[in-house]
Scaffold this motif. Structure first.
Motif, mmCIF file in Angstrom:
data_model
loop_
_atom_site.group_PDB
_atom_site.id
_atom_site.type_symbol
_atom_site.label_atom_id
_atom_site.label_comp_id
_atom_site.label_asym_id
_atom_site.label_seq_id
_atom_site.Cartn_x
_atom_site.Cartn_y
_atom_site.Cartn_z
ATOM 1 N N VAL A 1 -6.708 15.494 -3.685
ATOM 2 C CA VAL A 1 -6.945 14.587 -4.806
ATOM 3 C C VAL A 1 -6.576 13.171 -4.376
ATOM 4 C CG1 VAL A 1 -6.291 13.965 -7.155
ATOM 5 C CG2 VAL A 1 -6.499 16.374 -6.516
ATOM 6 N N GLN A 2 -7.452 12.230 -4.708
ATOM 7 C CA GLN A 2 -7.169 10.819 -4.425
ATOM 8 C C GLN A 2 -7.447 9.978 -5.650
ATOM 9 O OE1 GLN A 2 -9.292 9.442 -0.880
ATOM 10 N NE2 GLN A 2 -7.313 9.312 0.146
ATOM 11 N N LEU A 3 -6.537 9.066 -5.923
ATOM 12 C CA LEU A 3 -6.724 8.046 -6.946
ATOM 13 C C LEU A 3 -6.583 6.705 -6.237
ATOM 14 C CD1 LEU A 3 -4.526 9.482 -9.862
ATOM 15 C CD2 LEU A 3 -6.975 9.771 -9.515
ATOM 16 N N GLN A 4 -7.694 6.018 -6.086
ATOM 17 C CA GLN A 4 -7.725 4.776 -5.315
ATOM 18 C C GLN A 4 -7.787 3.592 -6.260
ATOM 19 O OE1 GLN A 4 -7.575 4.658 -1.843
ATOM 20 N NE2 GLN A 4 -7.289 2.463 -2.161
ATOM 21 N N ALA A 5 -6.652 2.907 -6.395
ATOM 22 C CA ALA A 5 -6.578 1.747 -7.294
ATOM 23 C C ALA A 5 -6.925 0.472 -6.546
ATOM 24 C CB ALA A 5 -5.183 1.639 -7.890
ATOM 25 N N SER A 6 -7.563 -0.444 -7.245
ATOM 26 C CA SER A 6 -7.923 -1.732 -6.663
ATOM 27 C C SER A 6 -8.015 -2.775 -7.769
ATOM 28 C CB SER A 6 -9.255 -1.628 -5.923
ATOM 29 O OG SER A 6 -10.291 -1.256 -6.815
ATOM 30 N N GLY A 7 -8.128 -4.040 -7.357
ATOM 31 C CA GLY A 7 -8.334 -5.119 -8.309
ATOM 32 C C GLY A 7 -7.128 -5.992 -8.581
ATOM 33 N N GLY A 8 -5.985 -5.634 -8.026
ATOM 34 C CA GLY A 8 -4.810 -6.460 -8.230
ATOM 35 C C GLY A 8 -4.920 -7.782 -7.497
ATOM 36 N N GLY A 9 -3.969 -8.665 -7.761
ATOM 37 C CA GLY A 9 -3.974 -9.956 -7.096
ATOM 38 C C GLY A 9 -3.034 -10.930 -7.768
ATOM 39 N N LEU A 10 -3.188 -12.189 -7.386
ATOM 40 C CA LEU A 10 -2.373 -13.275 -7.925
ATOM 41 C C LEU A 10 -3.212 -14.073 -8.914
ATOM 42 C CD1 LEU A 10 0.140 -15.118 -7.886
ATOM 43 C CD2 LEU A 10 -0.911 -16.307 -5.940
ATOM 44 N N VAL A 11 -2.674 -14.291 -10.099
ATOM 45 C CA VAL A 11 -3.402 -15.018 -11.130
ATOM 46 C C VAL A 11 -2.417 -15.880 -11.910
ATOM 47 C CG1 VAL A 11 -3.176 -13.151 -12.824
ATOM 48 C CG2 VAL A 11 -5.089 -14.751 -13.002
ATOM 49 N N GLN A 12 -2.904 -16.976 -12.453
ATOM 50 C CA GLN A 12 -2.055 -17.839 -13.273
ATOM 51 C C GLN A 12 -1.903 -17.252 -14.681
ATOM 52 O OE1 GLN A 12 -3.747 -21.808 -13.110
ATOM 53 N NE2 GLN A 12 -2.337 -22.372 -11.460
ATOM 54 N N ALA A 13 -0.820 -17.604 -15.320
ATOM 55 C CA ALA A 13 -0.606 -17.181 -16.696
ATOM 56 C C ALA A 13 -1.802 -17.584 -17.558
ATOM 57 C CB ALA A 13 0.672 -17.790 -17.242
ATOM 58 N N GLY A 14 -2.209 -16.659 -18.418
ATOM 59 C CA GLY A 14 -3.381 -16.891 -19.244
ATOM 60 C C GLY A 14 -4.673 -16.376 -18.636
ATOM 61 N N GLY A 15 -4.607 -16.009 -17.381
ATOM 62 C CA GLY A 15 -5.797 -15.531 -16.691
ATOM 63 C C GLY A 15 -6.063 -14.053 -16.928
#
Length: 116
Positions: free
Chosen positions: A1-15
């Motif tokens: 079983v694999q759960l591959q998470a993606s999409g994280g990063g650095l963002v400014q408040a309110g983003g």
């Protein structure tokens, strides 16, 4: 079983950010899916869940800002995060569970950092 998470990063408040978690090795449409997060020095906490029937549940701290959804055709669960705050900074983990089973699955985590 694999759960591959993606999409994280650095963002400014309110983003905004959108996390994805692609599952393999499970009959995705039967599983309750969820997102948890863990900030440095804190315990892992529930962010949001979505049942196999589409019922959603949110932590009070993210209600009205985050939306969890799923696409059973793509075996993927999403977390749309709007109006992000510095206190949302954490590693976000995807989670899968099946009703009546004690076995749960975790993804590897994706870092979300919100700058003020």
């Amino acid at each position: 079983v694999q759960l591959q998470a993606s999409g994280g990063g650095l963002v400014q408040a309110g983003g905004s950010l959108r996390l994805s978690c692609a599952a393999s090795g499970i009959i995705f449409r039967l599983y309750k899916m969820g997102w948890y997060r863990q900030a440095p020095g804190k315990q892992r906490e529930l962010v949001a869940t979505i049942t196999n029937g589409g019922t959603t549940n949110y932590a009070d701290s993210v209600k009205g800002r985050f939306t969890i959804s799923r696409d059973n055709a793509k075996n993927t669960v999403y977390l749309q995060m709007n109006s992000l705050k510095p206190e949302d900074t954490a590693v976000y983990y995807c989670h899968a569970s099946y009703s009546g089973s004690i076995i749960v699955y975790w993804g590897q985590g994706t870092q979300v950092t919100v700058s003020s």
